[in-house]
Motif scaffolding. Structure first.
Motif, PDB file in Angstrom:
ATOM      1  N   ILE A   1       0.734  -0.804   0.034  1.00 17.29           N
ATOM      2  CA  ILE A   1      -0.226  -0.225  -0.140  1.00 17.29           C
ATOM      3  C   ILE A   1       0.435   1.430   0.312  1.00 17.29           C
ATOM      4  CG2 ILE A   1      -0.172   0.478   2.912  1.00 17.29           C
ATOM      5  CD1 ILE A   1      -3.376   0.859   0.363  1.00 17.29           C
ATOM      6  N   LYS A   2       2.235   0.708   0.304  1.00 16.60           N
ATOM      7  CA  LYS A   2       2.645   2.203   0.529  1.00 16.60           C
ATOM      8  C   LYS A   2       3.914   2.889  -0.794  1.00 16.60           C
ATOM      9  CE  LYS A   2       4.479   1.869   5.221  1.00 16.60           C
ATOM     10  NZ  LYS A   2       5.687   1.358   6.217  1.00 16.60           N
ATOM     11  N   GLN A   3       3.117   1.866  -1.757  1.00 14.24           N
ATOM     12  CA  GLN A   3       3.615   1.827  -3.186  1.00 14.24           C
ATOM     13  C   GLN A   3       2.470   1.891  -4.399  1.00 14.24           C
ATOM     14  OE1 GLN A   3       5.638  -0.931  -1.752  1.00 14.24           O
ATOM     15  NE2 GLN A   3       7.034   0.464  -0.552  1.00 14.24           N
ATOM     16  N   ALA A   4       1.369   2.348  -3.493  1.00 17.93           N
ATOM     17  CA  ALA A   4       0.348   2.574  -4.555  1.00 17.93           C
ATOM     18  C   ALA A   4       0.262   3.568  -4.805  1.00 17.93           C
ATOM     19  CB  ALA A   4      -1.451   2.281  -3.730  1.00 17.93           C
ATOM     20  N   LYS A   5      -0.294   4.222  -5.746  1.00 17.63           N
ATOM     21  CA  LYS A   5      -0.274   4.912  -6.669  1.00 17.63           C
ATOM     22  C   LYS A   5      -2.145   5.102  -6.992  1.00 17.63           C
ATOM     23  CE  LYS A   5      -0.001   3.517 -11.694  1.00 17.63           C
ATOM     24  NZ  LYS A   5       0.679   3.450 -12.673  1.00 17.63           N
TER      25      LYS A   5
ATOM     26  N   ILE B   1     -11.678   0.726  -4.570  1.00 17.33           N
ATOM     27  CA  ILE B   1     -12.309  -0.003  -3.249  1.00 17.33           C
ATOM     28  C   ILE B   1     -13.697  -0.161  -3.506  1.00 17.33           C
ATOM     29  CG2 ILE B   1     -12.690   0.229  -0.535  1.00 17.33           C
ATOM     30  CD1 ILE B   1      -9.670   2.028  -0.397  1.00 17.33           C
ATOM     31  N   THR B   2     -13.726  -1.302  -4.010  1.00 13.20           N
ATOM     32  CA  THR B   2     -15.470  -2.176  -4.020  1.00 13.20           C
ATOM     33  C   THR B   2     -16.258  -3.614  -3.460  1.00 13.20           C
ATOM     34  OG1 THR B   2     -14.864  -3.431  -5.894  1.00 13.20           O
ATOM     35  CG2 THR B   2     -14.320  -1.458  -6.286  1.00 13.20           C
ATOM     36  N   THR B   3     -15.860  -3.622  -2.051  1.00  7.45           N
ATOM     37  CA  THR B   3     -16.297  -4.377  -1.125  1.00  7.45           C
ATOM     38  C   THR B   3     -17.923  -3.834  -1.137  1.00  7.45           C
ATOM     39  OG1 THR B   3     -16.731  -3.385   0.943  1.00  7.45           O
ATOM     40  CG2 THR B   3     -14.073  -4.250   0.401  1.00  7.45           C
ATOM     41  N   ASP B   4     -18.325  -5.087  -1.084  1.00  5.29           N
ATOM     42  CA  ASP B   4     -19.576  -4.622  -0.574  1.00  5.29           C
ATOM     43  C   ASP B   4     -20.664  -4.275   0.644  1.00  5.29           C
ATOM     44  OD1 ASP B   4     -19.372  -7.138   1.398  1.00  5.29           O
ATOM     45  OD2 ASP B   4     -20.728  -8.213   0.362  1.00  5.29           O
ATOM     46  N   SER B   5     -19.946  -3.301   0.724  1.00  4.07           N
ATOM     47  CA  SER B   5     -20.110  -2.762   2.763  1.00  4.07           C
ATOM     48  C   SER B   5     -19.613  -1.069   2.572  1.00  4.07           C
ATOM     49  CB  SER B   5     -19.426  -2.991   3.800  1.00  4.07           C
ATOM     50  OG  SER B   5     -19.121  -2.527   4.531  1.00  4.07           O
ATOM     51  N   ASP B   6     -20.696  -0.371   2.250  1.00  9.95           N
ATOM     52  CA  ASP B   6     -20.097   1.672   1.829  1.00  9.95           C
ATOM     53  C   ASP B   6     -19.469   1.579   3.923  1.00  9.95           C
ATOM     54  OD1 ASP B   6     -22.068   1.339  -0.224  1.00  9.95           O
ATOM     55  OD2 ASP B   6     -23.434   2.776   1.044  1.00  9.95           O
ATOM     56  N   ASN B   7     -19.433   1.089   4.439  1.00 11.75           N
ATOM     57  CA  ASN B   7     -18.990   1.730   5.835  1.00 11.75           C
ATOM     58  C   ASN B   7     -17.825   1.036   5.812  1.00 11.75           C
ATOM     59  OD1 ASN B   7     -21.145   2.929   6.668  1.00 11.75           O
ATOM     60  ND2 ASN B   7     -21.761   1.054   7.507  1.00 11.75           N
ATOM     61  N   VAL B   8     -17.477  -0.197   5.324  1.00  9.51           N
ATOM     62  CA  VAL B   8     -15.881  -1.041   5.347  1.00  9.51           C
ATOM     63  C   VAL B   8     -15.448   0.088   4.316  1.00  9.51           C
ATOM     64  CG1 VAL B   8     -14.862  -2.392   4.110  1.00  9.51           C
ATOM     65  CG2 VAL B   8     -16.387  -3.505   6.228  1.00  9.51           C
ATOM     66  N   ASN B   9     -15.551  -0.124   3.129  1.00  3.55           N
ATOM     67  CA  ASN B   9     -15.102   1.152   1.711  1.00  3.55           C
ATOM     68  C   ASN B   9     -14.933   2.054   2.299  1.00  3.55           C
ATOM     69  OD1 ASN B   9     -15.559  -0.794  -0.111  1.00  3.55           O
ATOM     70  ND2 ASN B   9     -17.028  -0.443  -1.187  1.00  3.55           N
ATOM     71  N   ILE B  10     -15.360   2.796   3.262  1.00  2.45           N
ATOM     72  CA  ILE B  10     -14.849   4.964   3.286  1.00  2.45           C
ATOM     73  C   ILE B  10     -14.385   4.527   3.927  1.00  2.45           C
ATOM     74  CG2 ILE B  10     -16.092   6.431   4.902  1.00  2.45           C
ATOM     75  CD1 ILE B  10     -19.075   6.028   3.945  1.00  2.45           C
ATOM     76  N   TYR B  11     -13.607   3.830   5.558  1.00  3.62           N
ATOM     77  CA  TYR B  11     -13.223   3.609   6.476  1.00  3.62           C
ATOM     78  C   TYR B  11     -11.825   3.309   5.346  1.00  3.62           C
ATOM     79  CZ  TYR B  11      -9.691   0.774   9.360  1.00  3.62           C
ATOM     80  OH  TYR B  11      -8.918   0.592  10.090  1.00  3.62           O
ATOM     81  N   LEU B  12     -12.035   2.376   4.549  1.00  2.34           N
ATOM     82  CA  LEU B  12     -10.143   2.008   3.822  1.00  2.34           C
ATOM     83  C   LEU B  12      -9.611   2.843   3.365  1.00  2.34           C
ATOM     84  CD1 LEU B  12     -11.325  -2.002   2.800  1.00  2.34           C
ATOM     85  CD2 LEU B  12      -9.159  -1.292   3.991  1.00  2.34           C
ATOM     86  N   ALA B  13     -10.631   3.769   1.920  1.00  6.11           N
ATOM     87  CA  ALA B  13     -10.277   4.945   1.795  1.00  6.11           C
ATOM     88  C   ALA B  13      -9.639   6.239   2.347  1.00  6.11           C
ATOM     89  CB  ALA B  13     -11.803   5.328   0.908  1.00  6.11           C
ATOM     90  N   HIS B  14     -10.191   6.213   3.896  1.00 12.32           N
ATOM     91  CA  HIS B  14     -10.118   7.036   4.469  1.00 12.32           C
ATOM     92  C   HIS B  14      -8.292   6.830   5.193  1.00 12.32           C
ATOM     93  CE1 HIS B  14     -13.612   9.058   5.726  1.00 12.32           C
ATOM     94  NE2 HIS B  14     -13.053  10.271   5.228  1.00 12.32           N
ATOM     95  N   ILE B  15      -7.830   5.787   5.653  1.00 16.29           N
ATOM     96  CA  ILE B  15      -6.919   4.937   6.237  1.00 16.29           C
ATOM     97  C   ILE B  15      -5.839   5.086   4.969  1.00 16.29           C
ATOM     98  CG2 ILE B  15      -5.914   2.254   5.813  1.00 16.29           C
ATOM     99  CD1 ILE B  15      -7.613   3.064   9.130  1.00 16.29           C
ATOM    100  N   CYS B  16      -6.341   4.776   3.690  1.00 18.45           N
ATOM    101  CA  CYS B  16      -5.475   4.783   2.427  1.00 18.45           C
ATOM    102  C   CYS B  16      -4.341   6.291   1.553  1.00 18.45           C
ATOM    103  CB  CYS B  16      -6.150   4.425   0.766  1.00 18.45           C
ATOM    104  SG  CYS B  16      -5.691   3.085   1.051  1.00 18.45           S
TER     105      CYS B  16
END
Length: 139
Positions: free
Chosen positions: A66-70, A74-89
């Motif tokens: 993830i530290k090398q990600a450009k 995020i396409t999981t089936d949970s909006d809450n998980v998707n938002i959480y992961l987006a904020h982490i990224c």
């Protein structure tokens, strides 16, 4: 540190097709899903890496470069998980380009003040319906 990874989180129909398409375009793609069986949706032309694990576990993200990600999609089936992961990224790993699928259009407000771009299936379907309806009315 060079950012050259394209990470997809969620290997459902959308995530697997995005991963395959970006792989075909020459991107260095890593796709993450908690369920090993989900990768069956990847097309044969996919040439990236598959990671089985819960992406909310930061160890899984870091082992997936993830530290090398450009870009992260995020396409999981949970909006809450998707938002959480987006904020982490965004806030922890400073990923330059983040796309997140959200079913609930109201949750887009949680992305305000960030560079995270939301994809809303509702809006896409509604727009397609209106276009098709206009075409039919014009005939």
């Amino acid at each position: 540190m060079k950012r050259n990874k394209f990470i997809v989180i969620g290997s459902g129909r959308l995530g697997s097709n995005i991963a395959t398409s970006m792989s075909e375009l020459g991107e260095d793609v890593i796709i993450i899903d908690a369920v090993d069986d989900s990768f069956r949706k990847l097309q044969e032309s996919f040439s990236g890496y598959q990671v089985v694990g819960d992406a909310t576990d930061l160890t899984i993200l870091e082992n997936s470069y993830i530290k090398q990600a450009k870009t992260v999609v995020i396409t999981t089936d949970s909006d809450n998980v998707n938002i959480y992961l987006a904020h982490i990224c965004f806030y922890v790993y400073n990923v330059p380009k983040i796309f997140v699928r959200l079913s609930d259009t109201d949750k887009g407000k949680l992305l305000e003040g960030t560079m995270i771009k939301a994809i809303y299936p509702f809006n896409l379907s509604y727009s397609e319906f209106m276009d098709l309806n206009d075409e039919e009315a014009a005939e």
